[in-house]
Scaffold this motif. Structure first.
Motif, PDB file in Angstrom:
ATOM      1  N   HIS A  88      57.051 -25.375 -19.423  1.00 32.42           N
ATOM      2  CA  HIS A  88      56.251 -24.895 -17.965  1.00 32.42           C
ATOM      3  C   HIS A  88      56.461 -25.923 -16.842  1.00 32.42           C
ATOM      4  O   HIS A  88      56.807 -25.305 -15.517  1.00 32.42           O
ATOM      5  CB  HIS A  88      54.791 -24.393 -18.212  1.00 32.42           C
ATOM      6  CG  HIS A  88      54.657 -23.367 -19.098  1.00 32.42           C
ATOM      7  ND1 HIS A  88      53.583 -22.926 -19.669  1.00 32.42           N
ATOM      8  CD2 HIS A  88      55.655 -22.512 -19.506  1.00 32.42           C
ATOM      9  CE1 HIS A  88      53.672 -21.611 -20.468  1.00 32.42           C
ATOM     10  NE2 HIS A  88      54.837 -21.460 -20.159  1.00 32.42           N
ATOM     11  N   GLY A 192      49.355 -19.812 -24.379  1.00 34.30           N
ATOM     12  CA  GLY A 192      50.063 -19.959 -23.394  1.00 34.30           C
ATOM     13  C   GLY A 192      51.606 -19.599 -23.474  1.00 34.30           C
ATOM     14  O   GLY A 192      52.298 -19.854 -22.358  1.00 34.30           O
ATOM     15  N   ASP A 194      54.876 -17.359 -23.313  1.00 30.84           N
ATOM     16  CA  ASP A 194      55.289 -16.293 -22.495  1.00 30.84           C
ATOM     17  C   ASP A 194      55.816 -15.019 -23.051  1.00 30.84           C
ATOM     18  O   ASP A 194      56.009 -14.126 -22.258  1.00 30.84           O
ATOM     19  CB  ASP A 194      56.267 -16.936 -21.463  1.00 30.84           C
ATOM     20  CG  ASP A 194      55.882 -18.055 -20.868  1.00 30.84           C
ATOM     21  OD1 ASP A 194      54.938 -17.765 -19.941  1.00 30.84           O
ATOM     22  OD2 ASP A 194      56.121 -19.269 -21.053  1.00 30.84           O
TER      23      ASP A 194
END
Ligand code: NOJ
Ligand code: CA
Length: 525
Positions: A88, A192, A194
């Motif tokens: 990220h 978290g 995606d």
């Protein structure tokens, strides 16, 4: 507004083979984390990692024993969190691989289910009595050989498995199973990630009556024995679309997550686009990206490609978005199928079409299938049926050091003989390499929205060439032959890139293509 996965490019990592950080010969999560800078440099947007969960590894992670635990071979949950954080920070998305159709036989759910007929989880899997003569309930065949049913002597019933006997199929007609899988999805989305690539998503529902599959009239001796029958009743059963819609709603409760569905290999645009669902909301209400695996199956022939892509592109509903794949861990390497010269043309095709490209690790180098002797087969499909997927799963080739920089130990599969030469380090220093071509094409795709979102329209070209427009601005002309060809463009323009990486500049409407050359032209006006 367009979704990140619509503008983006997905890169598939086979985690056992990407980078080994601790010398045990098997790739792992810290290894992937160490190479994220490379992926950021390459310019891809998302990394899809094949399964990393607790597993006896009989199908190399596609047999999950615990959906929430990382296999210690790959690292710990903290290693995963570190990977996610680094990705990220680099602007990369992370997609994991969910395998909901079946679990490992070692999964606690299956242990309970097989413990007794009265166990509350008995109905989480598909159990049936034998026929009066003791034979399985129907004639279905498993993908990895033998019948789809295995007898459980202790409880006196058969259970269903579409893959190995050690991969029992879950029963999605039981709402508790649906809910348990939703919880698994939420666990990772909350952490978290995606999105998920969902394994064999179309195969989660079977015929409620478990009818016999018909014989495939096209099957001949020598073909894969697992395909003697057509899988008419053993998959895509009644209720599959409703089930996928439930999965999708779980994703929609979060911002911006992607649901990619692995569906059957098909060259039927209608079949593929059947998994977008309805247009009740943007991007449909089933799968965001139903994997279009047609390029893995079609002959490498300009006419065949044009015929399929024209129809597929037109069949994508206005609320949906297409995608293209040249290879993955189940398919022979593209560079082995069509040769190194044409693999460059294939790269231009993949990276200039209207639809999200997925790149299989190492294809950006032109990695080839690595020959593996039958006694060295690891893949159950190779061991049982002779069609091994090991050759396309060999270690990533990083540099000219021993084992191409993949491991300091003994690699779990052998490296290619030319691994030092076909490597990131060598090709990174060569301005005309396959890697340089990928880097350039990806940069171009990122830099001009018309190459991502612009309309696709093919136009006529000589036999053996495939030509199309992206928006009104760009023409892509691909020579799939080993002879020079002249293509007539709609108008003159400027060559932006050739797959040979050796020419740019103005061109008239008549464009001469060299053998095995693809050219991207920005047209005048
Ligand atoms: C499809 C996966 O891509 C393949 O590798 C696996 O063996 C089967 N599904 C079973 O999960
Ligand atoms: Ca390792």
């Amino acid at each position: 507004m367009t979704a990140w996965w619509q503008r983006g490019i997905v890169y598939q990592v086979y985690p056992r083979s990407f980078m080994d950080s601790n010398g045990d010969g098997i790739g792992d999560l810290p290894g992937i984390t160490a190479k994220l800078d490379y992926l950021a440099w390459l310019g891809v947007d998302a990394v899809w990692i094949s399964p990393i969960f607790q597993s006896p590894m009989l199908d190399f992670g596609y047999d999950v024993a615990d959906y929430r635990a990382i296999h210690p071979l790959f690292g710990a949950l903290s290693d995963f969190d570190a990977l996610l954080e680094r990705a990220h920070a680099l602007g990369l998305k992370v997609i994991l691989d969910l395998v909901p159709n079946h679990t490992s036989h070692q999964h606690e759910w299956f242990r309970e289910s097989r413990s007794s007929r009265g166990n509350p989880k008995r109905d989480w899997y598909i159990w049936r009595d034998a026929k009066p003569d003791g034979s399985p309930p129907n004639n279905w065949l498993a993908y990895f050989g033998g019948p789809s049913w295995t007898w459980d002597a202790a409880t006196g019933q058969y259970y269903l498995h579409n893959f190995l006997p050690e991969q029992p199929d879950l029963n999605y007609r039981n709402p508790a199973v649906v809910e348990a899988m939703q919880e698994t999805i939420r666990f990772w989305l909350d952490r978290g990630i995606d999105g998920f690539r969902v394994d064999v998503i179309d195969r989660m529902m079977k015929d409620p009556d478990l009818r016999d599959n018909p014989v495939d009239p096209d099957w001949k001796p020598g073909d894969n024995a697992a395909f003697r029958l057509k899988r008419v009743y053993s998959e895509c059963g009644e209720g599959i679309h409703a089930l996928i819609k439930i999965f999708r709603r779980t994703f929609d409760a979060y911002d911006d997550r992607v649901l990619i569905g692995e569906i059957n290999y098909s060259t039927s645009p209608e079949f593929i686009t059947g998994f977008y669902g309805s247009g009740s909301q943007p991007y449909g209400d089933e799968v965001h990206l139903p994997f279009n695996l047609a390029l893995c199956m079609l002959p490498w022939d300009a006419g065949a490609l044009r015929a399929f892509i024209d129809v597929y592109d037109a069949a994508i509903p206005p609320y949906g978005w297409g995608n293209y794949v040249l290879g993955n861990h189940d398919q022979p390497r593209i560079a082995s199928k069509i040769g190194a010269a044409q693999a460059r043309v294939a790269a231009m095709l993949l990276l200039t079409l209207r639809g999200t490209p997925t790149i299989y690790y190492g294809d950006e180098l032109g990695m080839q299938n690595v020959p593996i002797a039958p006694e060295q087969y690891q893949d159950p499909q190779g061991i049982n049926l002779g069609f091994s997927r090991d050759p396309q799963r060999t270690p990533m080739q990083w540099d000219a050091s021993p084992n191409a920089g993949f491991t300091s130990g003994t690699p779990w599969l052998p490296l290619a003989a030319d691994a030092a030469r076909i490597s990131v380090a060598v090709q990174g220093a060569d301005p005309r390499s396959m890697l340089a071509l990928h880097h350039r094409l990806i940069a171009l795709r990122r830099a001009d929205e018309r190459l991502t979102l612009g309309a696709y329209a093919s136009f006529d070209a000589p036999a053996g060439c495939f030509a199309y427009m992206r928006g009104d601005a760009y023409a892509v002309v691909l020579n799939l032959t080993g002879a020079a060809q002249t293509v007539t463009l709609p108008r003159s323009g400027e060559i932006v890139v050739s797959t040979h990486l050796d020419r740019e500049g103005v061109t008239g409407a008549a464009l001469e293509l060299r053998p095995d050359e693809g050219v991207l032209v920005r047209l005048d006006g």
